[in-house]
Write an enzyme that holds these catalytic residues in place. Structure first.
Site, PDB file in Angstrom:
ATOM      1  N   SER A 126       0.643  -1.198  -0.270  1.00  0.00           N
ATOM      2  CA  SER A 126       0.171  -0.179  -0.342  1.00  0.00           C
ATOM      3  C   SER A 126       0.716   1.209  -0.068  1.00  0.00           C
ATOM      4  O   SER A 126       1.793   1.122   0.447  1.00  0.00           O
ATOM      5  CB  SER A 126      -0.591   0.211   0.930  1.00  0.00           C
ATOM      6  N   TYR A 151      -1.676  -1.021  10.759  1.00  0.00           N
ATOM      7  CA  TYR A 151      -2.046  -1.361  10.108  1.00  0.00           C
ATOM      8  C   TYR A 151      -0.909  -1.191   9.245  1.00  0.00           C
ATOM      9  O   TYR A 151      -0.410  -1.640   8.174  1.00  0.00           O
ATOM     10  CB  TYR A 151      -3.089  -0.848   9.376  1.00  0.00           C
ATOM     11  N   LYS A 155       1.846  -3.489   6.685  1.00  0.00           N
ATOM     12  CA  LYS A 155       1.890  -3.829   5.434  1.00  0.00           C
ATOM     13  C   LYS A 155       3.777  -3.583   5.103  1.00  0.00           C
ATOM     14  O   LYS A 155       4.483  -4.040   4.276  1.00  0.00           O
ATOM     15  CB  LYS A 155       1.441  -1.976   4.356  1.00  0.00           C
TER      16      LYS A 155
HETATM   17  C1  WQD Z   1      -9.933   8.980   1.543  1.00  0.00           C
HETATM   18  C2  WQD Z   1     -10.372  10.057   2.190  1.00  0.00           C
HETATM   19  C3  WQD Z   1     -10.375  10.733   3.831  1.00  0.00           C
HETATM   20  C4  WQD Z   1     -14.201   8.665   4.880  1.00  0.00           C
HETATM   21  C5  WQD Z   1      -7.011   4.025   3.866  1.00  0.00           C
HETATM   22  C6  WQD Z   1      -5.764   2.536   3.934  1.00  0.00           C
HETATM   23  C7  WQD Z   1      -5.458   2.358   2.658  1.00  0.00           C
HETATM   24  C8  WQD Z   1      -6.402   1.185   1.852  1.00  0.00           C
HETATM   25  C9  WQD Z   1      -7.493   2.294   1.724  1.00  0.00           C
HETATM   26  C10 WQD Z   1      -6.934  -0.346   2.413  1.00  0.00           C
HETATM   27  C11 WQD Z   1      -9.223  11.110   2.643  1.00  0.00           C
HETATM   28  C12 WQD Z   1     -11.547  11.068   3.493  1.00  0.00           C
HETATM   29  C13 WQD Z   1     -13.131   8.868   4.064  1.00  0.00           C
HETATM   30  C14 WQD Z   1     -15.466   9.652   4.977  1.00  0.00           C
HETATM   31  C15 WQD Z   1     -13.617  11.892   4.166  1.00  0.00           C
HETATM   32  N1  WQD Z   1      -6.731   0.439   3.324  1.00  0.00           N
HETATM   33  N2  WQD Z   1     -12.925  10.924   4.107  1.00  0.00           N
HETATM   34  N3  WQD Z   1     -14.724  11.119   4.848  1.00  0.00           N
HETATM   35  O1  WQD Z   1      -7.584   6.918   4.191  1.00  0.00           O
HETATM   36  O2  WQD Z   1      -6.204   7.228   1.367  1.00  0.00           O
HETATM   37  O3  WQD Z   1      -6.567   5.038   2.141  1.00  0.00           O
HETATM   38  O4  WQD Z   1      -8.256   2.760   3.044  1.00  0.00           O
HETATM   39  O5  WQD Z   1      -6.663  -1.352   1.190  1.00  0.00           O
HETATM   40  O6  WQD Z   1      -4.596   1.630   2.665  1.00  0.00           O
HETATM   41  O7  WQD Z   1      -4.758   3.579   4.434  1.00  0.00           O
HETATM   42  O8  WQD Z   1      -8.787   6.016   2.437  1.00  0.00           O
HETATM   43  O9  WQD Z   1     -10.937   5.801   1.724  1.00  0.00           O
HETATM   44  O10 WQD Z   1     -10.793   6.248   4.520  1.00  0.00           O
HETATM   45  O11 WQD Z   1      -9.777   8.311   3.235  1.00  0.00           O
HETATM   46  O12 WQD Z   1     -13.794  12.612   4.416  1.00  0.00           O
HETATM   47  O13 WQD Z   1     -16.053   9.213   5.702  1.00  0.00           O
HETATM   48  O14 WQD Z   1     -11.507  10.262   2.149  1.00  0.00           O
HETATM   49  O15 WQD Z   1     -10.185  12.117   5.184  1.00  0.00           O
HETATM   50  O16 WQD Z   1      -8.892  12.114   3.054  1.00  0.00           O
HETATM   51  P1  WQD Z   1      -7.516   6.839   2.690  1.00  0.00           P
HETATM   52  P2  WQD Z   1     -10.174   6.755   2.692  1.00  0.00           P
END
Ligand code: WQD
Length: 350
Positions: A126, A151, A155
């Protein structure tokens, strides 16, 4: 038929990769403990491809079952290892579950590969290993930062386990694919990201809010140092991501690896902010999403997107699907899944 062992093969990325493997003439054999997926996905894979993959359900932290399975299928071309615990927030609350599950399963697999002379493994890594990069777009030479969560740490350490194993055992070939943010669903809408529990990730929360299952989307912060103040990520269509795994298997099968441990950024090379994704979703699907700006979420990096030159040139792979296709397919999957679920509920209530 060229057999490929797919761990976590009924999961979000795993199921899309199994479809691509079948369509490229491979024979995927799946192990999944169904802790974050369900067995009906096999029906959908069969509906899409006309083939039902071999499937066994057990947890790969069991060394005896893992070894027996790898011995039974030791004629495989290689392994694609998706199975892992992957919720950032949960890993902070329960780190030992993450260290036990994610490390033990990989070590068991590598031990059995050595024992049964299985050579090739593709590991699901990741972009989280980069933390907040100093330079954007981030390339593979960027330093791996101190992980923001257990997590993310699993990785990083799993990459090191793979790297050290390859160093000690030249017969083993490892490729780590550093995913950016996988979203979307297969164009048939028959497989997608199964929404088990309250979604942590952005896209399932958007689709469930649009569907009326969630009251309101919280946008975690609009005071970042980005054009519209919201975080930027490199969102990649899950089918493009799946296709990158086929390229990695072909690279190892064809003896094209430059070393027996390689790693590649698998992204689109384009960053999109939370509000840009939200606006694209509303425009493409003609729906409004109820949202509000909320405080920042701890652990979020401000902005990250990939330099994909090495994956493009070395793997011969490039993402083809744009953000509109990603959010369109995510919405189609949400509707298919809910309609299917309501039919099941009606049947049960009838
Ligand atoms: C994306 C953006 C949030 C939810 C993580 C892991 C990565 C992978 C994917 C597993 C961020 C914003 C999110 C919400 C929001 N994991 N957000 N409101 O954190 O980039 O990646 O998940 O496969 O390894 O690190 O993904 O989709 O959680 O967030 O504003 O209800 O959306 O703050 O900026 P992230 P995400």
């Amino acid at each position: 038929m060229k057999k490929v062992f797919v761990t976590g093969g009924t999961g979000f990325i795993g199921s899309h990769t199994v479809v691509e493997l079948i369509e490229q003439g491979y024979e995927p054999v799946i192990v999944d403990d169904l802790s974050n997926s369900n067995i009906e996905i096999l029906d959908q894979i069969e509906q899409i491809t006309g083939k039902r993959p071999t499937f066994e359900s057990f947890n790969l932290i069991d060394p005896v079952k893992t070894d027996a399975f790898i011995e039974k299928h030791k004629d495989m071309v290689g392994i694609i290892h998706f199975a892992a615990s992957k919720a950032v927030g949960e890993s902070v609350a329960d780190p030992l579950k993450y260290y036990q599950n994610n490390f033990t399963s990989l070590v068991n697999i590598l031990q059995s590969m050595k024992k049964h002379d299985v050579k090739n493994i593709v590991f699901s890594s990741s972009c989280t290993v980069y933390g907040q990069p100093d330079q954007l777009p981030v390339d593979e030479n960027a330093p791996v930062k101190v992980a923001e969560s257990p997590y993310g740490n699993t990785k990083q350490v799993c990459e090191e386990i793979l790297r050290d194993t390859a160093k000690a055992h030249p017969e083993i070939n490892g490729i780590a694919l550093r995913y950016f943010n996988p979203i979307g669903a297969h164009h048939t809408a028959l497989i997608g990201e199964l929404p088990l529990g309250v979604p942590q990730n952005l896209i399932p929360f958007i689709t469930q809010t649009a569907k009326g299952i969630r009251e309101q989307l919280q946008v975690f912060g609009d005071d970042y140092n980005t054009p519209d103040g919201t975080c930027i990520r490199d969102y990649i269509h899950v089918v493009d991501l799946a296709k990158a795994h086929i390229k990695a298997v072909e690279r190892m099968e064809g003896g094209e690896c430059k070393s027996n441990y390689e790693f590649f950024n698998i992204g689109t090379g384009t960053g999109s902010s939370v509000l840009q994704v939200l606006n694209a979703f509303e425009k493409v699907n003609g729906v409004k999403v109820n949202y509000k700006i909320a405080p920042r979420r701890s652990g979020d990096v401000e902005q990250v997107w990939a330099n994909t030159d090495i994956a493009n040139n070395e793997l011969g792979w490039k993402a083809e699907r744009d953000l509109d296709e990603m959010v369109k397919s995510a919405w189609a999957w949400e509707n298919y899944y809910r309609d299917k679920l309501s039919q099941v509920i009606e049947k049960v209530e009838a």
